[in-house]
Design a protein around this motif. Structure first.
Motif, short mmCIF file in Angstrom:
data_model
loop_
_atom_site.label_atom_id
_atom_site.label_comp_id
_atom_site.label_asym_id
_atom_site.label_seq_id
_atom_site.Cartn_x
_atom_site.Cartn_y
_atom_site.Cartn_z
N ILE A 1 0.86 -1.10 0.03
CA ILE A 1 0.26 0.19 0.23
C ILE A 1 0.86 1.22 0.00
O ILE A 1 0.60 2.28 -0.59
N GLY B 1 3.78 1.74 -1.29
CA GLY B 1 4.50 2.03 -2.66
C GLY B 1 3.31 2.40 -3.38
O GLY B 1 3.55 3.51 -4.34
N LEU B 2 2.20 1.92 -3.37
CA LEU B 2 0.85 2.40 -4.12
C LEU B 2 0.61 3.76 -4.07
O LEU B 2 0.52 4.66 -4.94
N MET C 1 3.17 6.22 -5.18
CA MET C 1 3.25 6.15 -6.65
C MET C 1 2.01 7.24 -7.15
O MET C 1 2.25 8.07 -8.20
N LEU C 2 0.85 6.94 -6.51
CA LEU C 2 -0.24 7.75 -6.94
C LEU C 2 -0.03 9.19 -6.75
O LEU C 2 -0.21 9.97 -7.73
#
Lengths: 351, 141, 470
Positions: B29, B31-32, B35-36
């Motif tokens: 999560i 990392g996500l 990136m978002l």
């Protein structure tokens, strides 16, 4: 005196044992080193894989246009499924579409079907989870076969997948296992059932009520907390009227929410078994009306600690008078245990 | 109060580009979310535990917004939220709390700690982005 | 019978004893190897994030504390961070003579609380009960000194949850230890108790009550103990558990059904090994009454503890353990070879008695006799040497198999130098350590036999290993 020949045998036996042990131990050490090397190499491979694929999966989840993907090697199958499932389960909404598209490109369903019988239990688990997210209705039968798997996490993963594939059929398939699988705890089952239509469960529970044995009923009662209020009330009302087993009465009272059940609750507040009285007291706190105040004060003097505790908590819940009024009450009650319990509970709620 | 050891960013001037602090211990999560927000033009700092977050808040200039998971090692998200509200420079930073438990009592606790918004996990990335934009007054590229 | 023949018979006896002892432990080893695959399988779901349904049973943590001013705060802070939907903590200050209570009051904002305290198990008088202002789930009982068992009983009296988890004040748990140890009790109402794995924190980096990095202890004394713990848990417990013959659940980390604990009578205060005595008693009571029950060991949940780094502390610990063992067995001797005793009565109890309880006597007398015999010329040194080789070889094999089990389950060791160090520790263990501990255990047997009242040895608190609090 010197050595006697008979003890030569002992020396030989002892030496043989010693040397054999040393050799075996040496073999074990080699085995440990080999296992470790294999594991570390596998971990390094996983790390490299994640470095390349993590951004790709994130991009798919965030709806980016798909880039060219590197080929997915068979050894990395399970790592992909793990990464994909982790992202799937962390997000809601549009990302699912992107992730499913990625899964289709990569052939995740084929991978999952292939890995369903893998020796590694993690691989089997991930395959079942993947099929739940991305399987097709025709996979239902195959997944349902795992409902009876020896390992509870795998069977529950199958249950979850079925719930996503076809909620209606899933409820029908799950119901008999709820009773037969003693190694499923209701806590684990509840996480699964949050996916399935609660309606089906409620109906199945209602229909089965007359036929369930008291121990079975006791096992399934916690599931009532998953039902919506209307259905829960029907189940609870039926139980309060018909059940004999005190544990089941107590369990049903635990879920009593509707004021329509008040008469039954008041009746059970005088039940000979203390677990029933305890839950009745707690229920009065939730759905009682001011006319029950006297009853609760009586229960404050019950011989059982838990009945007194719940009665005091019910009184302090707010419907039966202000905290000051209760504080005043605790001064005048003749029974020392009742006074102590009321003081205890008032202090608990003092923030 | 800011000392002489680091460059002081005056509180009245807007930060050079929108920045965001993300504190989440689950690596996937984290990392996500990182990136978002990076894709949307935020200068993103991703930390993995409550202790690092507290240290960051004490030392660094305030971000445009903060996203905190509740269950963090060493100091939970609510403790970090309280620290943010108590810090003179970070006090006005909007805080979005991500929580797996969304019962009213949990939401209340988060708001009492100072959270601007509570979002359920699993979360909707676009909703999170929209919430951050809305709360920080429309930052982003 | 000539002296010579007697000596030879004695040699055969010792060889036989050594072989038999190792056969028994190898049998446990085999069971453990067989079962460990299943245990690893049961944890397959751990790769994905845990979701709690809210139906998990609430747990009360029981934390007895005596003179723990240096570490109690850090311990409790870490316990409060355990990942479990619903739990409460009851700390018992067992009449500490240091500032334990004051530290608690300051750190957690304790306020006196008018608890309606119910005495299900009689204990020494309770002076006061407190509750933490900021953490309503934390309560502290202040009572007169009565020993660890007494403290645990008082905590049980105040426990409100159906499950209780016993921890030492210096146990270092992992965030998921509680959710893992409770698993066997979730679906199966016959499980009355479960124990987890205890490993040594001595070489680990511990920060604010959690283990950040696992490593071998630096001192050889602690390294040897590391091997001992691996043996004791990875096949000692894992071997007995499937037969429902697990006689020990460590007081450092174990979970019980509160009702079972109260019905059994709580912990026995007249004994020094209260954790083992309770478990053996649970076996005895359930077996004799033919009540279905299970007591299990789950390797998965972890608890880290500090092992003694000095010989003095180690000595007092081992004497305490041996006395505890003897007292536990003696208090429940009805179980031994009882008609309804089952595996505990017919396998575990005799093995404990023969090899753990009497073991030191046989071992030491074996060596003494052998050495004497050689010196007096009654026996060739080859015989003694051969015996030594046999004993060493078997012991080495047993210890290495524990290392194998570790690699198959936790695999905490990554570097070859760690394995080398462990092998070195195994070697050292057999060249002096075992003999020393056997001597101490013999002293313990004599003490027990003369029924001297025990005093719980003071264990030096070295706060250094806890890491600096920020």
């Amino acid at each position: 005196m010197g050595t006697v020949p008979a003890s030569e045998l002992m020396v030989q036996v002892a030496l043989a044992i010693g040397l054999a042990s040393l050799v075996l131990a040496g073999g074990m050490v080699l085995r440990i080193l080999a296992m470790r090397r294999r594991r570390l190499r596998r971990q390094a491979r996983v790390d490299r894989f994640l470095e390349v694929w993590r951004p790709r999966v994130y991009e798919a989840a965030l709806g980016e246009p798909p880039q060219a993907l590197p080929p997915l090697a068979a050894e990395d199958d399970v790592t992909f499924l793990l990464l994909w499932n982790q992202v799937q389960e962390g997000l809601r909404g549009p990302p699912r579409a992107g992730l499913n598209k990625l899964a289709r490109t990569v052939g995740a369903r084929i991978i999952a079907l292939r890995r369903l019988d893998d020796a590694d239990p993690t691989a089997r688990l991930l395959s079942l989870r993947t099929l739940g997210h991305f399987g097709q209705v025709e996979d239902f039968e195959r997944v349902a076969g795992y409902l009876d798997d020896r390992s509870p996490p795998i069977a529950l993963a199958a249950a979850r997948a079925l719930a996503r594939l076809d909620p209606r059929r899933a409820a029908d398939a799950l119901w008999p296992r709820l009773l037969s699988r003693r190694d499923w705890s209701m806590a684990q089952v509840a996480t699964t059932f949050q996916e399935v239509e609660a309606a089906r469960i409620g109906e199945a529970l209602l229909q089965a009520l007359p036929t369930l044995s008291p121990p079975d009923l006791q096992r399934l009662l916690p599931l009532v907390s998953l039902l919506d209020d209307a259905r829960a009330d029907v189940v609870v009302a039926t139980l309060l009227a018909t059940a004999q087993d005190p544990d089941n009465l107590a369990g049903a009272l635990r879920h009593a929410r509707s004021p329509a059940l008040l008469d039954d609750v008041v009746r059970l507040a005088r039940h000979p078994e203390w677990p029933v009285r305890t839950q009745a007291a707690a229920a009065l706190g939730r759905l009682g009306d001011p006319s029950n105040r006297r009853l609760l004060i009586e229960l404050l003097s019950d011989p059982q600690w838990w009945v007194r505790y719940r009665a005091a908590q019910a009184l302090a819940a707010g419907r039966f008078g202000s905290r000051e009024a209760l504080g005043a009450l605790s001064e005048v009650l003749p029974d020392r245990f009742a006074r102590d319990m009321l003081a205890h509970v008032l202090a608990e709620g003092a923030r | 109060m800011p000392g002489g050891r680091r460059t002081v960013v005056p509180m009245t001037a807007p930060p050079p580009s929108p920045s965001i602090l993300v504190v989440e211990d689950d690596p996937t999560i984290a990392g996500l979310v990182g990136m978002l927000f990076r894709k949307e033009g935020f200068a993103t700092t991703v930390l993995r535990d409550g202790r690092a977050a507290l240290a960051h808040v004490a030392r660094e200039a305030p971000a445009s917004a903060a996203i905190l998971d509740v269950m963090l090692p060493y100091a939970d998200g609510l403790a970090v939220t309280q620290a943010i509200r108590a810090d003179a420079r970070w006090a006005g930073v909007p805080v979005v709390v991500l929580s797996a438990r969304t019962a009213p009592v949990d939401q209340e606790r988060a708001r009492q700690a100072g959270a601007s918004e509570v979002m359920a996990k699993p979360f909707h990335p676009q909703q999170l982005l929209a919430a951050v934009r809305r709360l920080s007054g429309g930052g982003g590229a | 019978m000539s002296v010579h023949a007697a000596l030879e018979a004695a040699q055969w006896f010792f060889l036989g004893y050594v072989v038999l002892l190792h056969l028994a432990y190898f049998a446990l080893d085999a069971i453990a190897l067989h079962v460990i695959g299943r245990e690893v399988e049961a944890t397959a779901g751990n790769v994905l994030p845990t979701a709690f349904s809210g139906l998990e049973p609430p747990i009360t943590l029981l934390v007895p504390a005596y003179n723990e001013e240096a570490t109690i705060a850090a311990s409790l802070w870490s316990l409060l961070q355990l990942e479990y939907p619903s739990f409460e903590i009851v700390v018992v200050n067992d009449g500490s003579r240091d500032r334990t209570l004051q530290v608690l009051v300051e750190e957690f904002g304790l306020e006196p609380f008018p608890e309606a305290y119910r005495i299900s198990i009689p204990t020494r008088p309770v002076r006061a009960i407190y509750r933490a202002a900021r953490f309503p789930t934390l309560r502290v009982i202040d009572k007169e000194n009565g020993g660890k068992a007494d403290a645990l009983n008082a905590a049980t009296n105040a426990a409100r949850c159906p499950l209780v988890c016993v921890v030492d004040a210096d146990s270092v748990l992992q965030r998921d230890s509680l959710q893992r140890i409770v698993r066997p009790l979730l679906g199966d109402p016959t499980v009355v108790a479960a124990g987890g794995t205890i490993r040594l924190a001595n070489g680990c980096r511990v920060s604010e009550g959690f283990v950040e990095k696992v490593d071998l202890p630096k001192s050889w004394l602690a390294r040897i103990q590391e091997v001992e713990y691996l043996r004791a848990f990875l096949f000692g417990r894992l071997g007995w558990s499937p037969m429902n013959a697990l006689l020990i659940i460590s007081g450092a980390f174990g979970v019980f059904r509160k009702q079972a604990l109260v019905e059994a009578g709580g912990y026995r205060t007249a004994t020094i090994g209260e954790d083992m005595e309770l478990v053996v008693r649970l076996h005895r009571q359930h077996r004799l009454a033919r009540r279905p029950y299970r007591i299990v060991y789950v390797p998965d949940p972890l608890c880290w503890t500090e092992a003694p780094e000095s010989l003095t502390v180690l000595r007092s610990q081992r004497i305490r353990w041996q006395r505890g063992l003897l007292e536990s067995l003696a208090a429940n001797r009805q179980l031994l070879f009882h008609r309804r005793g089952g595996a505990p009565g017919w396998l575990a109890f005799p093995v404990m008695l023969l090899f753990e309880a009497i073991g030191p006597v046989v071992e030491l007398s074996g060596w003494v006799l052998s050495v004497l015999a050689v010196l007096l010329g009654g026996l060739a040194w080859q015989a003694v040497a051969a015996l030594l080789v046999a004993a060493l070889g078997l012991s080495l094999l047993l210890s290495v198999s524990a290392l194998l089990l570790e690699e198959m389950s936790f695999h905490f060791y990554e570097r070859p130098r760690q394995s080398l160090a462990l092998l070195g520790a195994i070697a050292l263990e057999n060249l002096g350590y075992r003999q020393l501990t056997a001597w101490w255990r013999l002293l313990a047997i004599l003490q027990w036999a003369s029924r001297r009242k025990a005093r719980w040895g003071t264990m030096q608190r070295s706060a250094a290993w806890q890491g600096k609090k920020e």
